[in-house]
Write a protein that holds these residues in place. Sequence first.
Motif, short mmCIF file in Angstrom:
data_model
loop_
_atom_site.label_atom_id
_atom_site.label_comp_id
_atom_site.label_asym_id
_atom_site.label_seq_id
_atom_site.Cartn_x
_atom_site.Cartn_y
_atom_site.Cartn_z
N PRO A 97 1.09 -1.26 0.10
CA PRO A 97 0.03 0.24 -0.08
C PRO A 97 0.75 1.24 0.00
CG PRO A 97 0.35 -0.82 2.29
CD PRO A 97 0.83 -1.74 1.10
N THR A 145 -1.32 9.02 -8.27
CA THR A 145 -2.07 8.45 -7.34
C THR A 145 -1.42 7.40 -6.60
OG1 THR A 145 -4.25 6.99 -7.29
CG2 THR A 145 -2.50 6.30 -9.11
N THR A 180 -1.40 3.51 -4.35
CA THR A 180 -1.86 2.09 -4.23
C THR A 180 -2.58 2.16 -2.89
OG1 THR A 180 0.04 1.31 -3.18
CG2 THR A 180 -0.35 1.07 -5.65
N ASP A 181 -4.01 1.30 -2.90
CA ASP A 181 -4.62 1.07 -1.66
C ASP A 181 -4.03 0.05 -0.86
OD1 ASP A 181 -5.51 -1.19 -2.86
OD2 ASP A 181 -7.37 -0.45 -3.44
N PHE A 182 -4.83 -0.29 0.28
CA PHE A 182 -4.30 -1.14 1.22
C PHE A 182 -4.22 -2.61 0.46
CE2 PHE A 182 -6.73 1.45 4.05
CZ PHE A 182 -5.74 1.87 4.90
N ASP A 183 -4.71 -2.84 -0.64
CA ASP A 183 -4.51 -4.14 -1.26
C ASP A 183 -3.45 -4.07 -2.43
OD1 ASP A 183 -6.31 -5.63 0.27
OD2 ASP A 183 -7.90 -4.69 -0.93
N TYR A 203 -4.31 0.17 -7.90
CA TYR A 203 -4.22 1.56 -8.17
C TYR A 203 -5.06 1.66 -9.20
CZ TYR A 203 -1.29 0.41 -12.15
OH TYR A 203 -0.83 0.14 -13.45
N ASN A 231 -2.64 7.32 5.40
CA ASN A 231 -3.00 6.68 4.49
C ASN A 231 -1.97 6.54 3.10
OD1 ASN A 231 -4.90 5.08 2.80
ND2 ASN A 231 -5.31 7.07 1.98
N ASP A 232 -1.64 8.07 3.07
CA ASP A 232 -0.72 8.39 1.99
C ASP A 232 0.28 9.44 2.12
OD1 ASP A 232 0.08 8.21 -0.79
OD2 ASP A 232 -1.06 10.00 -1.29
N LYS A 269 -6.04 8.08 7.23
CA LYS A 269 -7.08 7.12 6.66
C LYS A 269 -8.35 7.58 6.99
CE LYS A 269 -3.98 3.27 7.94
NZ LYS A 269 -3.82 2.16 8.78
N GLN A 302 -7.24 -3.97 7.25
CA GLN A 302 -6.99 -5.05 6.39
C GLN A 302 -7.15 -6.18 7.41
OE1 GLN A 302 -3.52 -2.75 6.01
NE2 GLN A 302 -2.78 -3.66 4.18
#
Length: 705
Positions: A39, A52, A54-57, A60, A182-183, A210, A508
């Motif tokens: 992530p 952009t 990538t998310d938790f999984d 993207y 989160n980012d 988050k 997660q």
Amino acid sequence: MKSLKLISSAIVMLICFVSMAQEKTITGTVTDENATAIPGVNVYIQKTKKSTATDFDGKYSIKAQTGDVLTFSFVGMNSQTVTVNNSNVINVVLKQSAQELQEVVYTGYGISKTKKRAAKQSLQILGGTVSGLQISSNHQNAPVLTTNSAESVSPKKEPLYIVDGMPIKADQMAKINPTDINDVKVLKEESAVALYGSRALNGALIITTKNELFKNLSEKEIDKKLNIIRNPSESNQENYDTFTENAFESPKTAPLSTFSIDVDNASYTNIRRFLNSGQKVPKDAVRVEEMVNFFKYNYPQPKGEHPFSINTELSDSPWNDQNKILKIGLQGKDIPMNNLPASNLVFLIDVSGSMEAANKLPLLKKSMKILVNELRPIDKAAIVVYAGAAGVVLEPTSGADKKTIIKALDKLQAGGSTAGGEGIELAYKIATENFIKNGNNRVILATDGDFNVGSSSNSDMEKLIEEKRKTGVFLTCLGYGMGNYKDSKMEILADKGNGNYAYIDNIQEANRFLGKEFKGSMFAIAKDVKIQIEFNPNQVQAYRLIGYENRKLRPEDFKNDAIDAGELGSNHTVTALYEIIPTGVKSDYLKILADELKYTKTETGTNHYNNELATIKFRYKKPDGDKSIEMVQVINNKAVSLSKASDDLKFSSAVAWFGLKLRDSKLIAYKSSEEIADLAKQGMSFDKEGYKAEFIRLIESANLD
């Protein structure tokens, strides 16, 4: 004719140009070399700088044109560029960087080496997970970064910090919890000044949390929230029960080893939380059996009348030469969702003031929504909350009416003291009033365990939950938060209340326990499952059960149906490990055994059961039953070398080994993290979700040697 050809050519070129210029959506997944999703990877188009993450999984999505060059970058990894072609799916594997910090910062964030201190605070947050990065304080209490090259950087020129759109100070930045992020993006001077003016002359660090914790808050409000999230005075208020590691025992003086199964895995996710934040793991937070049982193993499904299969294996001990490891694995029957009984669930949610932090009530609400999405029309759910007092927020509601249940969750807010005992009383009252015969009746308690009103001591909680167990209602405990987390209470409630226990450290984990493993977590197929093993003194000098210290039973408890034991869920696996000192082996650990007793001396035969290592017995009850059913199996003395052992034995042994190291066990000779990780890699199969790969990364980043 010639002009017609020219026109045709022009049209073709125009069509090609339009096709080339047309945007399309590119999607994909970014993983590491172990196929673990990553992530927070920065994905941007080189020519436009459109980006952009990538998310938790590790997934993207970005709009790009054919011919655009995408760059994928992440701290501690080598960047990778990929040119967009005709495919709309681009999956990328990032490799770990062997470069030093200043190069990692350059690669991961795209800023100049002379401005590496602009990413200092970002790396402080990531310090627990970035290899080779250490964070300490100098004599002025200013944070100092130290890399593998022994280079230090003191942050004299700070970048501008923007969190959820709000500018904050450096000291505020240092208080942000890494699990809330989160980012993270870093802007160069030119880009930062263009957006934020002269105050961003040293660049800008753009943080998104988050739950957008700090959006539209004043400076005072930000300070207040940060003090709630990371109040230093709370750092030593977590509570864990102390216990002594199991010692070696002689089959002559202690022929029977009896214990309850344990499907809890809260200890592992709690340990993961400590390691990911760069903190020392409290010794008593480490329960080795819960670490081992976090992971799933490739055991065969049961074929007979019993709800689980039994699988045993004998091999070499990786941490003590000449010793052996005996693995006992249970595999619960996988029952299709449509064949599972109707559920009567009561969500018991702690909304006291201690639950205000982002990794408590906000995460809890998101977690429960995952569970709600698994409900069927035949299921029903009620919501009980407690703070200074307890109350019913939602009467039992059909699983078909998910919007109503989710709306009730969204309205919950934190505040007040914590009357946990009163909440338990009310939740069980609702559950028993709506009891479904032959159904799945369960209270789901979600809290940080910090009960402080009414029945609140550990002994009070134990008496209360043992009484409630008689109702036939099962219990699931979900733990949240840090700082004042009361693991000891949660463990008692789960152990004594026909229950299981998970620690939810991020969304997660909520998705794993409440979503992907919903059947195993919420539907018991066997209860009061006990194991009793009798070792053959002709083959075994001494043995010890690894972990399960708080699950051990007396030999006479095995056949006593009044004694509570663990539950096994649909498709769940349970693994237990014994370390064995074979007969004839000289061992320093034998010194801790008592001298042979005169009147209880057992003569060892020479020809009796020489092919048998042990006899193992299991007892269990059906979920709605009161009488135990017994199973018996003989374990052969045939051992295989560790190199030829199953992947399940290798990986489970590696997890146990790491747990014993975290506990600073005096009963293991070898403690090399590199050797532990290597054994785990040898056994890393059956890992489609990437949890085993994540475990290896934890070992390698923990820096425990």
